[in-house]
Design a protein around this motif. Structure first.
Motif, PDB file in Angstrom:
ATOM      1  N   GLN A 188       0.722  -1.426  -0.087  1.00 17.23           N
ATOM      2  CA  GLN A 188       0.057  -0.133  -0.021  1.00 17.23           C
ATOM      3  C   GLN A 188       0.813   1.227   0.129  1.00 17.23           C
ATOM      4  OE1 GLN A 188      -1.997  -1.283   3.441  1.00 17.23           O
ATOM      5  NE2 GLN A 188      -3.513  -2.046   2.622  1.00 17.23           N
ATOM      6  N   GLY A 189       2.105   0.923  -0.319  1.00 12.88           N
ATOM      7  CA  GLY A 189       3.101   2.261  -0.417  1.00 12.88           C
ATOM      8  C   GLY A 189       3.661   2.683   0.922  1.00 12.88           C
ATOM      9  N   GLY A 190       3.435   1.780   2.052  1.00 16.39           N
ATOM     10  CA  GLY A 190       4.166   2.084   3.106  1.00 16.39           C
ATOM     11  C   GLY A 190       5.453   1.794   3.279  1.00 16.39           C
ATOM     12  N   ARG A 191       6.549   2.322   3.806  1.00 15.53           N
ATOM     13  CA  ARG A 191       7.879   2.130   4.038  1.00 15.53           C
ATOM     14  C   ARG A 191       8.333   1.891   5.575  1.00 15.53           C
ATOM     15  NH1 ARG A 191      11.139   6.923   2.040  1.00 15.53           N
ATOM     16  NH2 ARG A 191      11.500   7.299   4.202  1.00 15.53           N
ATOM     17  N   TYR A 192       9.024   1.122   5.552  1.00 14.86           N
ATOM     18  CA  TYR A 192       9.663   0.927   6.748  1.00 14.86           C
ATOM     19  C   TYR A 192      11.171   0.471   6.886  1.00 14.86           C
ATOM     20  CZ  TYR A 192       4.633  -0.650   7.069  1.00 14.86           C
ATOM     21  OH  TYR A 192       3.390  -0.621   7.036  1.00 14.86           O
ATOM     22  N   ASP A 193      11.827   1.018   7.905  1.00 12.45           N
ATOM     23  CA  ASP A 193      13.322   0.746   8.112  1.00 12.45           C
ATOM     24  C   ASP A 193      13.302   0.068   9.350  1.00 12.45           C
ATOM     25  OD1 ASP A 193      15.199   2.438   5.953  1.00 12.45           O
ATOM     26  OD2 ASP A 193      13.233   3.190   6.287  1.00 12.45           O
ATOM     27  N   PHE A 194      14.282  -0.857   9.384  1.00 11.62           N
ATOM     28  CA  PHE A 194      14.456  -1.635  10.808  1.00 11.62           C
ATOM     29  C   PHE A 194      15.832  -1.973  11.110  1.00 11.62           C
ATOM     30  CE2 PHE A 194      14.885  -5.135   7.800  1.00 11.62           C
ATOM     31  CZ  PHE A 194      15.669  -6.214   8.540  1.00 11.62           C
ATOM     32  N   GLN A 195      16.149  -2.243  12.143  1.00 10.35           N
ATOM     33  CA  GLN A 195      17.299  -2.887  12.771  1.00 10.35           C
ATOM     34  C   GLN A 195      17.148  -3.902  13.524  1.00 10.35           C
ATOM     35  OE1 GLN A 195      20.256  -0.600  14.785  1.00 10.35           O
ATOM     36  NE2 GLN A 195      22.019  -1.665  13.883  1.00 10.35           N
ATOM     37  N   PHE A 196      17.693  -5.181  13.465  1.00 14.51           N
ATOM     38  CA  PHE A 196      17.484  -6.343  14.278  1.00 14.51           C
ATOM     39  C   PHE A 196      18.936  -6.992  14.492  1.00 14.51           C
ATOM     40  CE2 PHE A 196      17.323 -11.080  14.589  1.00 14.51           C
ATOM     41  CZ  PHE A 196      16.225 -11.131  15.465  1.00 14.51           C
ATOM     42  N   SER A 197      19.083  -7.184  16.064  1.00 18.02           N
ATOM     43  CA  SER A 197      20.313  -7.742  16.285  1.00 18.02           C
ATOM     44  C   SER A 197      20.269  -8.853  17.366  1.00 18.02           C
ATOM     45  CB  SER A 197      21.250  -6.527  16.938  1.00 18.02           C
ATOM     46  OG  SER A 197      20.651  -6.003  18.110  1.00 18.02           O
ATOM     47  N   LEU A 198      21.084  -9.831  17.267  1.00 18.50           N
ATOM     48  CA  LEU A 198      21.149 -10.673  18.219  1.00 18.50           C
ATOM     49  C   LEU A 198      22.860 -10.877  18.892  1.00 18.50           C
ATOM     50  CD1 LEU A 198      19.405 -13.773  16.581  1.00 18.50           C
ATOM     51  CD2 LEU A 198      18.646 -12.578  18.600  1.00 18.50           C
ATOM     52  N   THR A 199      22.923 -10.850  20.117  1.00 14.13           N
ATOM     53  CA  THR A 199      24.304 -10.656  20.519  1.00 14.13           C
ATOM     54  C   THR A 199      24.527 -11.704  21.490  1.00 14.13           C
ATOM     55  OG1 THR A 199      23.771  -8.176  20.510  1.00 14.13           O
ATOM     56  CG2 THR A 199      25.875  -9.129  21.663  1.00 14.13           C
ATOM     57  N   ARG A 200      25.607 -12.360  21.508  1.00 21.06           N
ATOM     58  CA  ARG A 200      25.942 -13.398  22.467  1.00 21.06           C
ATOM     59  C   ARG A 200      27.386 -12.955  23.080  1.00 21.06           C
ATOM     60  NH1 ARG A 200      29.923 -16.785  22.836  1.00 21.06           N
ATOM     61  NH2 ARG A 200      30.677 -15.972  20.549  1.00 21.06           N
ATOM     62  N   VAL A 201      27.145 -13.277  24.636  1.00 22.99           N
ATOM     63  CA  VAL A 201      28.376 -12.855  25.366  1.00 22.99           C
ATOM     64  C   VAL A 201      28.816 -13.975  26.508  1.00 22.99           C
ATOM     65  CG1 VAL A 201      29.307 -11.336  27.267  1.00 22.99           C
ATOM     66  CG2 VAL A 201      28.072 -10.347  25.432  1.00 22.99           C
ATOM     67  N   ALA A 202      29.929 -14.508  26.257  1.00 23.47           N
ATOM     68  CA  ALA A 202      30.178 -15.767  27.142  1.00 23.47           C
ATOM     69  C   ALA A 202      30.525 -15.118  28.314  1.00 23.47           C
ATOM     70  CB  ALA A 202      31.234 -16.643  26.303  1.00 23.47           C
ATOM     71  N   LEU A 203      30.568 -15.689  29.313  1.00 26.07           N
ATOM     72  CA  LEU A 203      31.028 -15.148  30.771  1.00 26.07           C
ATOM     73  C   LEU A 203      32.191 -15.742  31.355  1.00 26.07           C
ATOM     74  CD1 LEU A 203      27.345 -15.538  32.337  1.00 26.07           C
ATOM     75  CD2 LEU A 203      28.517 -13.581  31.644  1.00 26.07           C
ATOM     76  N   ALA A 204      32.649 -16.985  30.734  1.00 21.76           N
ATOM     77  CA  ALA A 204      33.777 -17.463  31.237  1.00 21.76           C
ATOM     78  C   ALA A 204      34.545 -18.652  30.397  1.00 21.76           C
ATOM     79  CB  ALA A 204      33.585 -17.952  32.769  1.00 21.76           C
ATOM     80  N   ALA A 205      35.563 -18.742  30.163  1.00 21.98           N
ATOM     81  CA  ALA A 205      36.306 -19.680  29.106  1.00 21.98           C
ATOM     82  C   ALA A 205      36.109 -20.977  29.853  1.00 21.98           C
ATOM     83  CB  ALA A 205      37.666 -19.335  28.907  1.00 21.98           C
ATOM     84  N   ASN A 206      36.397 -21.106  31.280  1.00 21.64           N
ATOM     85  CA  ASN A 206      36.386 -22.345  31.991  1.00 21.64           C
ATOM     86  C   ASN A 206      35.117 -22.241  33.195  1.00 21.64           C
ATOM     87  OD1 ASN A 206      38.703 -23.817  30.741  1.00 21.64           O
ATOM     88  ND2 ASN A 206      39.680 -22.133  31.292  1.00 21.64           N
ATOM     89  N   PRO A 207      33.877 -22.320  32.856  1.00 25.20           N
ATOM     90  CA  PRO A 207      33.010 -22.004  33.918  1.00 25.20           C
ATOM     91  C   PRO A 207      33.000 -23.034  34.981  1.00 25.20           C
ATOM     92  CG  PRO A 207      31.820 -22.740  32.084  1.00 25.20           C
ATOM     93  CD  PRO A 207      33.355 -22.396  31.663  1.00 25.20           C
ATOM     94  N   PRO A 208      32.395 -22.718  36.101  1.00 28.99           N
ATOM     95  CA  PRO A 208      32.659 -23.627  37.318  1.00 28.99           C
ATOM     96  C   PRO A 208      31.299 -24.626  36.855  1.00 28.99           C
ATOM     97  CG  PRO A 208      31.806 -21.766  37.930  1.00 28.99           C
ATOM     98  CD  PRO A 208      32.381 -21.572  36.669  1.00 28.99           C
ATOM     99  N   VAL A 209      31.439 -25.769  37.653  1.00 25.86           N
ATOM    100  CA  VAL A 209      30.336 -26.720  37.210  1.00 25.86           C
ATOM    101  C   VAL A 209      29.257 -26.694  38.450  1.00 25.86           C
ATOM    102  CG1 VAL A 209      29.472 -29.313  37.366  1.00 25.86           C
ATOM    103  CG2 VAL A 209      31.695 -28.626  36.442  1.00 25.86           C
ATOM    104  N   ARG A 210      28.259 -26.163  38.012  1.00 17.09           N
ATOM    105  CA  ARG A 210      26.696 -25.698  38.818  1.00 17.09           C
ATOM    106  C   ARG A 210      25.656 -26.634  38.653  1.00 17.09           C
ATOM    107  NH1 ARG A 210      26.068 -19.707  37.971  1.00 17.09           N
ATOM    108  NH2 ARG A 210      26.569 -20.217  35.913  1.00 17.09           N
ATOM    109  N   ALA A 211      25.055 -27.228  39.743  1.00 20.46           N
ATOM    110  CA  ALA A 211      23.988 -28.077  39.526  1.00 20.46           C
ATOM    111  C   ALA A 211      22.640 -27.437  39.002  1.00 20.46           C
ATOM    112  CB  ALA A 211      23.719 -28.843  40.751  1.00 20.46           C
TER     113      ALA A 211
END
Length: 388
Positions: free
Chosen positions: A85-108
């Motif tokens: 119908q002639g409408g125009r939309y501009d978007f941005q979509f992002s997904l970000t991953r951040v690891a917390l530790a290279a050798n994480p402790p074992v947790r139950a």
């Protein structure tokens, strides 16, 4: 020198990481809000994680997926869509991953996780003020967020980006961002093969030296649905994808970085970066690359480019001042462009203040009229230039 601005979203995500990490065995009801103060006391070093090697080749289709051995990662897509119908939309979509530790402790606890995912969607409709937005932030636990290899995919709750056909050169992808508020579902087909960032010749091409590896798919045909105010609209258009992984960037430093990504007529794309001092003094240093219809790249350095702002916008909410409209000239190409924002108020509402805005491009190339659209990301100017 800061790493590429396409990884600024990693910094933004960090404001909430520590709070989620310290939950331990507690359930989701105990989840606190993001804390910038906690971030400042947390060590986000890269010790134990895989380091980016400058001469490592980009490998497809595997590199379309996640890289869990690296500290951080970002998939960033933006583009312009048109409805029937002639409408125009501009978007941005992002997904970000951040690891917390290279050798994480074992947790139950089944809620224990070693990575945080954040998703963000912004949507602007032509003729309407302001930006619509939605967000997801969660741990990679209980299947709430994560990444897979069969098929290649990354997801956070009901949002996902998948690569179902496994084609390395001209991949097909599917983007899904459902839920309340603005929503988006797109099927994407690449019109050009992936381009490693190092091949653009920007910042000397030393991407590995910045602690990250990246590539882009600068033109993907898109078809799908945009939903605003509960009303779905069929759309089609063009999308740009950046994918980067590596070491988390530092939030400090004396150098700011402006980034420009423009899809032009005739299947050409222009990507530029501009280094500047955060205090507004000194000479701005630009570099640009023109991606031709056949995927070949022409690179241009400082003395071949004129790139200057001609309008600035003062944020009423934060008091930050951003250059939002620009003139770009590359005389050797006989290229002149004006880049004008669709709306001035496109400041990212995050701990790290940037202006991330959709723009229209108009000008001429080789004596012919040329137009396009794209995105500018710029850090705030610490000192406002006089006379603006």
């Amino acid at each position: 020198m800061k790493p590429l601005l396409i990884l600024v979203s990693l910094l933004v995500l960090l404001a909430g990481v520590v709070s989620l990490w310290t939950l331990g065995s507690r359930g989701p009801d105990a989840m606190p809000g993001p804390s910038v103060d906690a971030l400042l006391d947390f060590d986000f070093g890269a010790e134990g994680f895989t380091e980016v090697v400058a001469d490592r080749p980009v490998r497809f289709p595997a590199d379309h997926g996640a890289h869990p051995d690296y500290r951080g990662e970002l998939w960033n897509l933006f583009g312009q869509l048109n409805d029937t119908q002639g409408g125009r939309y501009d978007f941005q979509f992002s997904l970000t991953r951040v690891a917390l530790a290279a050798n994480p402790p074992v947790r139950a606890s089944e809620w224990a996780a070693n990575a945080i995912y954040r998703g963000r969607l912004t949507l602007t409709r032509a003729g309407e003020p302001g930006v619509r937005s939605a967000e997801r932030l969660t741990r990679a636990a209980l299947g709430l967020a994560g990444a897979g290899s069969q098929p290649i995919s990354v997801w956070i709750e009901d949002w996902s980006l998948s690569h179902p056909d496994g084609q390395p050169e001209l991949p097909r992808m599917r983007l899904v961002a459902d839920g309340e508020g603005p929503a988006l579902t797109l099927d994407l087909i690449a019109g050009k093969p992936p381009i490693p960032f190092a091949d653009l010749g920007l910042l000397g091409g030393d991407v590995g030296g910045l602690g990250l590896q990246a590539y882009l798919l600068p033109r993907m045909a898109a078809t799908g649905t945009v939903t605003l105010d509960g009303e779905p609209r069929s759309v089609e258009g063009q999308v740009w994808l950046d994918h980067a992984w590596g070491t988390l960037p530092s939030g400090g430093g004396q150098v700011g970085l402006n980034r420009f990504a423009i899809q032009l007529d005739r299947d050409r794309e222009l990507v530029c970066v501009q280094l500047r001092r955060e205090d507004g003094t000194g000479t701005r240093i630009p570099a640009c690359a023109l991606i031709l219809a056949d995927g070949q790249v022409q690179s241009f350095r400082r003395r071949e480019i004129r790139l200057e702002p001609f309008e600035r916008w003062l944020s009423p909410g934060t008091g930050a001042r951003y250059p939002v409209a620009w003139r770009l000239s590359i005389p050797i190409l006989d290229l002149e462009l004006e880049l004008v924002p669709l709306t001035r108020d496109q400041e990212a509402d995050d701990a790290v203040r940037i202006w991330s805005g959709a723009v229209q491009a108009v000008g001429r190339l080789g004596g012919d009229t040329i137009a396009g659209h794209g995105r500018i990301e710029t850090t705030a100017e610490a000192v406002a230039p006089s006379g603006t």
